[in-house]
Design an enzyme around this catalytic site. Sequence first.
Site, PDB file in Angstrom:
ATOM      1  NE  ARG A   1      -2.328   1.139   3.423  1.00  0.00           N
ATOM      2  CZ  ARG A   1      -2.748   1.049   4.410  1.00  0.00           C
ATOM      3  NH1 ARG A   1      -4.257   1.213   4.770  1.00  0.00           N
ATOM      4  NH2 ARG A   1      -2.751   1.135   6.060  1.00  0.00           N
TER       5      ARG A   1
ATOM      6  CE  LYS B   1      -1.897   5.406   7.026  1.00  0.00           C
ATOM      7  NZ  LYS B   1      -3.461   5.102   7.837  1.00  0.00           N
TER       8      LYS B   1
ATOM      9  CD  GLU C   1     -11.559   7.787   5.686  1.00  0.00           C
ATOM     10  OE1 GLU C   1     -11.269   6.253   5.741  1.00  0.00           O
ATOM     11  OE2 GLU C   1     -11.224   8.129   4.661  1.00  0.00           O
TER      12      GLU C   1
END
Length: 349
Positions: free
Chosen positions: A103, A197, A230
Site C-alpha cells: 500500500r 495514505k 470513514e
Amino acid sequence: MENHTESTTVSHSSSELGNHSDLTVHVFNSSSELLEKLHQRWSTVEKKPYPAMYSSIYGGIILDPAMMVIPIDDHMVHRGHGVFDTAIILDGYLYELDVHLDRILRSAAKAKISLPFPQSTLRSILIQLTAVSKCKKGTLRYWLSAGPGNFLLSSSGCPTPAFYAVVIDDDFSQCKEGVKVITSTVAMKPPLFATMKNVNYLPNVLSVMEAEEKGAFASIWVDEAGYIAEGPNVNVAFITKEKELLMPLFDSILHGCTAKRLLELAPRLVEQGILKGVTIKNVTVEEAKGAAEMMYVGSTLPLLPIIMWDDQPIGKGQVGELTMALSDLLWNDMVAGPDTKRIPVPYIE
C-alpha cells in the site's frame, strides 16, 4: 490628529521592544553542546517509547532517541510531500507487513515519490529495525518522502527520496469497551488524497479534536452525497438488524488493510450461520444510524465497538455480540494466523 496617532503607534512599538530587551536567544556554538541539550529531554525517561529508528539520511539504525530527527528542509516536513504506513508487532511477529508495504508503494506512486530502494530492501530494513529494537509488542511506522533539498514547492531539487521508520513500544490490547462518536463538521479529503495514505492529516487531527471537545472518542465523515465515508484514521462497519456485515464502498476513502482482512475472514462466520452475509455498498446516514451494531476497523483495535453516535444509541447502546465475534476473528488472526500474514522477527538476544 494624524501626528498624534503616529506618535502613539511608535511609542507602543518602542514599549514592546523594551519589554523584551532582556531576551537573548541562545546560540549553540558546538554540536556537543547541542547534543547535551537534546539528551536532557530523555534523561528522566525510564523506558524509551521509541526503541529504534531507521533513517536513509543517516544510512542506518539509530538507538539514541535524541538523534531520531528529520532534516528541516525535507519536503515531507515543510510541504507535506510524503506518504506513510504502519504494521503491527505482536508477540514477536510482524503482522501483515507485506500488505502494508504494497500500500505504501501505491501511495508513493500517487504522490509522485520515487523509491530510494527496491521493495525487498525496504522490507529487509523494517525487519532488521524491529529485531534491533527488541520490541515484542507495538507498532512499526514508516515514511517515504520526497527528501531534503530546499524549501521550494517542487521536489526536483531534492537529490534523493528518503525513507524513515520507527518502532513504537505500545502495549495495546483487543478493544472491548464501546465508545461514542459524532458526525464531523470538518471537511473530508477529496478522493485523490483520501485514497493515498499521505502525511497531510490536518483534517483528521481537527476531526478528532472536534469530537473530544464534544465529549466523544472520535468522529464519522459523511461525504457530499450523504453517504458514510470513514473515521479519522479508521474504516467503519455496521451490523444490520438482519445480521449482515455492511461496509461503505472504498472508492473515495482509504482501503484499510485491516478492513480488507476483515472482509476476507468474515465469510467464516457466514458459513457458521452467525452472520447472514457480507455487503459493500453506499450506506446512507439513516441506514447507518439504524444499524444494530457499529464499529471502527483499524490496525491496533482491531475492532472498536461504537455504542452511540450524535447522542443516539446504536442498536441497544451496548457492545454487540457480532462485533466481538468479528473482533475475536481478527485478533486470533493477529495472534495465530497463517505464516503469510505473520513474519517472525529474528531478534538477537
